[in-house]
Design a protein around this motif. Structure first.
Motif, PDB file in Angstrom:
ATOM      1  N   GLY A 167       0.885  -1.291   0.089  1.00 22.03           N
ATOM      2  CA  GLY A 167       0.085   0.021   0.002  1.00 22.03           C
ATOM      3  C   GLY A 167       0.892   1.233   0.127  1.00 22.03           C
ATOM      4  N   ILE A 168       1.939   1.165   0.968  1.00 22.77           N
ATOM      5  CA  ILE A 168       2.769   2.446   0.980  1.00 22.77           C
ATOM      6  C   ILE A 168       3.383   2.789  -0.473  1.00 22.77           C
ATOM      7  N   LEU A 169       3.933   1.428  -0.909  1.00 26.22           N
ATOM      8  CA  LEU A 169       4.571   1.727  -2.255  1.00 26.22           C
ATOM      9  C   LEU A 169       3.852   2.169  -3.345  1.00 26.22           C
ATOM     10  N   LEU A 170       2.564   1.614  -3.328  1.00 26.08           N
ATOM     11  CA  LEU A 170       1.847   1.996  -4.656  1.00 26.08           C
ATOM     12  C   LEU A 170       1.090   3.281  -4.379  1.00 26.08           C
ATOM     13  N   GLU A 171       0.895   3.499  -3.207  1.00 30.61           N
ATOM     14  CA  GLU A 171      -0.130   4.897  -3.026  1.00 30.61           C
ATOM     15  C   GLU A 171       0.446   6.218  -3.554  1.00 30.61           C
ATOM     16  N   ARG A 172      -0.196   6.906  -4.137  1.00 29.59           N
ATOM     17  CA  ARG A 172       0.218   8.177  -4.408  1.00 29.59           C
ATOM     18  C   ARG A 172      -0.133   9.364  -3.087  1.00 29.59           C
ATOM     19  N   GLN A 173       0.803   9.884  -2.494  1.00 27.55           N
ATOM     20  CA  GLN A 173       0.627  10.742  -1.480  1.00 27.55           C
ATOM     21  C   GLN A 173       1.385  12.002  -1.629  1.00 27.55           C
ATOM     22  N   LEU A 224       8.004   9.395  -1.439  1.00 31.30           N
ATOM     23  CA  LEU A 224       8.719   8.501  -0.968  1.00 31.30           C
ATOM     24  C   LEU A 224       9.936   8.196  -1.447  1.00 31.30           C
ATOM     25  N   THR A 225      11.077   8.403  -0.536  1.00 38.77           N
ATOM     26  CA  THR A 225      12.513   8.736  -1.198  1.00 38.77           C
ATOM     27  C   THR A 225      12.888   7.189  -2.043  1.00 38.77           C
ATOM     28  N   GLU A 226      13.913   7.362  -2.874  1.00 39.68           N
ATOM     29  CA  GLU A 226      14.308   6.128  -3.565  1.00 39.68           C
ATOM     30  C   GLU A 226      14.855   5.009  -2.492  1.00 39.68           C
ATOM     31  N   GLN A 227      15.476   5.519  -1.588  1.00 39.70           N
ATOM     32  CA  GLN A 227      16.201   4.531  -0.548  1.00 39.70           C
ATOM     33  C   GLN A 227      14.769   3.803  -0.017  1.00 39.70           C
ATOM     34  N   GLU A 248      11.902   3.417  -0.830  1.00 38.99           N
ATOM     35  CA  GLU A 248      11.299   2.586  -1.672  1.00 38.99           C
ATOM     36  C   GLU A 248      12.055   1.097  -1.893  1.00 38.99           C
ATOM     37  N   LEU A 249      13.512   1.435  -1.993  1.00 38.88           N
ATOM     38  CA  LEU A 249      14.207  -0.005  -2.011  1.00 38.88           C
ATOM     39  C   LEU A 249      14.023  -0.670  -0.841  1.00 38.88           C
ATOM     40  N   LEU A 250      14.146  -0.154   0.413  1.00 41.42           N
ATOM     41  CA  LEU A 250      14.159  -0.922   1.522  1.00 41.42           C
ATOM     42  C   LEU A 250      12.623  -1.514   1.916  1.00 41.42           C
ATOM     43  N   LEU A 251      11.876  -0.774   1.506  1.00 41.60           N
ATOM     44  CA  LEU A 251      10.406  -1.474   1.722  1.00 41.60           C
ATOM     45  C   LEU A 251      10.089  -2.531   1.016  1.00 41.60           C
ATOM     46  N   VAL A 252      10.538  -2.237  -0.449  1.00 47.34           N
ATOM     47  CA  VAL A 252      10.419  -3.655  -1.312  1.00 47.34           C
ATOM     48  C   VAL A 252      10.949  -5.020  -0.565  1.00 47.34           C
ATOM     49  N   PHE A 253      12.291  -4.732  -0.198  1.00 45.91           N
ATOM     50  CA  PHE A 253      13.022  -5.821   0.533  1.00 45.91           C
ATOM     51  C   PHE A 253      12.430  -6.006   1.865  1.00 45.91           C
ATOM     52  N   ALA A 254      11.881  -5.198   2.661  1.00 46.29           N
ATOM     53  CA  ALA A 254      10.997  -5.570   4.012  1.00 46.29           C
ATOM     54  C   ALA A 254       9.873  -6.426   3.547  1.00 46.29           C
ATOM     55  N   ALA A 255       9.293  -6.009   2.625  1.00 47.99           N
ATOM     56  CA  ALA A 255       7.908  -6.903   2.248  1.00 47.99           C
ATOM     57  C   ALA A 255       8.566  -8.196   1.724  1.00 47.99           C
ATOM     58  N   ARG A 256       9.442  -8.145   1.039  1.00 46.19           N
ATOM     59  CA  ARG A 256       9.889  -9.592   0.692  1.00 46.19           C
ATOM     60  C   ARG A 256      10.658 -10.570   1.902  1.00 46.19           C
ATOM     61  N   ALA A 257      11.218  -9.753   2.672  1.00 41.19           N
ATOM     62  CA  ALA A 257      11.750 -10.681   3.653  1.00 41.19           C
ATOM     63  C   ALA A 257      10.594 -11.319   4.593  1.00 41.19           C
ATOM     64  N   GLN A 258       9.523 -10.632   4.744  1.00 42.56           N
ATOM     65  CA  GLN A 258       8.156 -11.119   5.401  1.00 42.56           C
ATOM     66  C   GLN A 258       7.693 -12.185   4.544  1.00 42.56           C
ATOM     67  N   HIS A 259       7.569 -12.198   2.966  1.00 42.00           N
ATOM     68  CA  HIS A 259       6.968 -13.033   2.383  1.00 42.00           C
ATOM     69  C   HIS A 259       7.703 -14.132   2.203  1.00 42.00           C
ATOM     70  N   ILE A 260       9.095 -13.962   2.110  1.00 43.29           N
ATOM     71  CA  ILE A 260       9.828 -15.338   2.162  1.00 43.29           C
ATOM     72  C   ILE A 260       9.837 -16.045   3.413  1.00 43.29           C
ATOM     73  N   ASP A 282      -1.286   3.987 -10.440  1.00 46.14           N
ATOM     74  CA  ASP A 282      -0.436   3.895  -8.910  1.00 46.14           C
ATOM     75  C   ASP A 282       0.521   4.694  -9.216  1.00 46.14           C
ATOM     76  N   ARG A 283       1.638   4.752  -8.030  1.00 44.70           N
ATOM     77  CA  ARG A 283       2.505   5.506  -7.998  1.00 44.70           C
ATOM     78  C   ARG A 283       3.706   5.285  -9.267  1.00 44.70           C
ATOM     79  N   PHE A 284       3.886   3.905  -9.493  1.00 43.81           N
ATOM     80  CA  PHE A 284       4.773   3.556 -10.732  1.00 43.81           C
ATOM     81  C   PHE A 284       4.329   3.923 -11.856  1.00 43.81           C
ATOM     82  N   GLU A 285       2.914   3.720 -12.155  1.00 49.32           N
ATOM     83  CA  GLU A 285       2.261   3.991 -13.464  1.00 49.32           C
ATOM     84  C   GLU A 285       2.194   5.415 -13.812  1.00 49.32           C
ATOM     85  N   THR A 286       2.624   6.233 -12.983  1.00 45.84           N
ATOM     86  CA  THR A 286       2.686   7.600 -13.287  1.00 45.84           C
ATOM     87  C   THR A 286       4.093   8.197 -13.938  1.00 45.84           C
TER      88      THR A 286
END
Ligand SMILES: Nc1ncnc2c1ncn2[C@@H]1O[C@H](COP(=O)(O)OP(=O)(O)O)[C@@H](O)[C@H]1O
Ligand SMILES: Cc1cn([C@H]2C[C@H](O)[C@@H](COP(=O)(O)OP(=O)(O)O)O2)c(=O)[nH]c1=O
Length: 205
Positions: free
Chosen positions: A52-58, A62-65, A67-79, A154-158
């Motif tokens: 939600g945080i990654l895709l939402e436009r607010q 969201l800084t690039e760093q 974003e990168l850390l959140l992607v991996f935080a989600a991944r750690a949980q998922h794995i 979403d945030r990436f699609e813009t």
């Protein structure tokens, strides 16, 4: 029990990942193979909140760093919560996007340091890598056209066209380094032809 197979679907926006995830689901059901379908960012309660945080436009960007850390935080949980337990039980895991998306979007799209991404990958995943990765490839305009009906962006699609061109090239470059694991699928072909190729590649597993 033998470990299940780990299959990931990658590519730009609107290239047919979700559609073909459902097709792969049917193939696995036909064969009586136990499986889990999942996606990134996401796949667990906490990881979906991070999505939600990654895709939402607010208003706050969201800084690039972050974003990168959140992607991996989600991944750690998922794995830990989903992917490894399923594979250990002999289930196949089919995931809509995984770390190749990080190399393509954060690495290619945002020009972030690939060594930093590789460090995070090794730290979060240990030796876990997909057994097979389908890279759905099509000209950006085709994917955009197909994804149009989905409503609000979403945030990436813009992002601008040049961003998606870098994403596409990053996927193709990565795939070229290991044609055993990566199967590039021409996603501009009609769906029945795309699915004929998927069926044939999966038969090999
Ligand atoms: N090979 C194809 N040819 C024509 N239309 C397709 C093809 N693959 C997918 N589509 C259509 O394109 C749209 C986007 O596909 P989708 O699976 O949602 O893409 P993604 O998950 O990669 O964003 C959907 O309406 C889908 O039916
Ligand atoms: C997994 C992952 C996704 N993403 C981005 C790519 C997508 O724009 C977005 C996830 O959206 P998703 O719904 O999977 O994409 P699509 O619109 O193609 O169906 O997150 C990253 O930037 N890095 C990553 O590591």
């Amino acid at each position: 029990m033998t470990r299940g197979r780990f299959i990931t679907l990658e590519g730009g926006e609107g290239v047919g990942k979700s559609t073909n995830l459902q097709f792969i689901k049917q193939l696995l059901e036909e064969r009586g193979i136990p499986f889990v379908l999942t996606r990134e960012p996401g796949g667990t309660g906490i990881a979906e909140k991070i999505r939600g945080i990654l895709l939402e436009r607010q208003e706050e960007s969201l800084t690039e760093q972050a974003e990168l850390l959140l992607v991996f935080a989600a991944r750690a949980q998922h794995i830990q919560q989903v992917i490894l337990p399923a594979l250990q039980q002999g289930q196949w895991v089919v995931c809509d996007r995984f770390t190749d998306a990080t190399y393509a979007y954060q690495g290619g799209g945002r020009n972030m340091n690939l060594q930093t991404i590789a460090w995070l990958e090794n730290t979060v995943q240990g030796s876990l890598r997909p057994d097979l990765t389908f890279v759905f490839d099509a000209p950006i305009e085709i994917g955009m056209q197909r994804a149009k009906h989905r409503g609000e962006l979403d945030r990436f699609e813009t992002e601008q066209l040049a961003f998606f061109e870098r994403v596409r090239q990053a996927y193709l470059q990565r795939a070229a380094t290991d044609l055993q694991r990566y199967k590039i699928i021409d996603a501009s072909l009609p769906l029945h032809e795309v699915q004929r190729q998927l069926r044939s590649e999966l038969a090999g597993l």
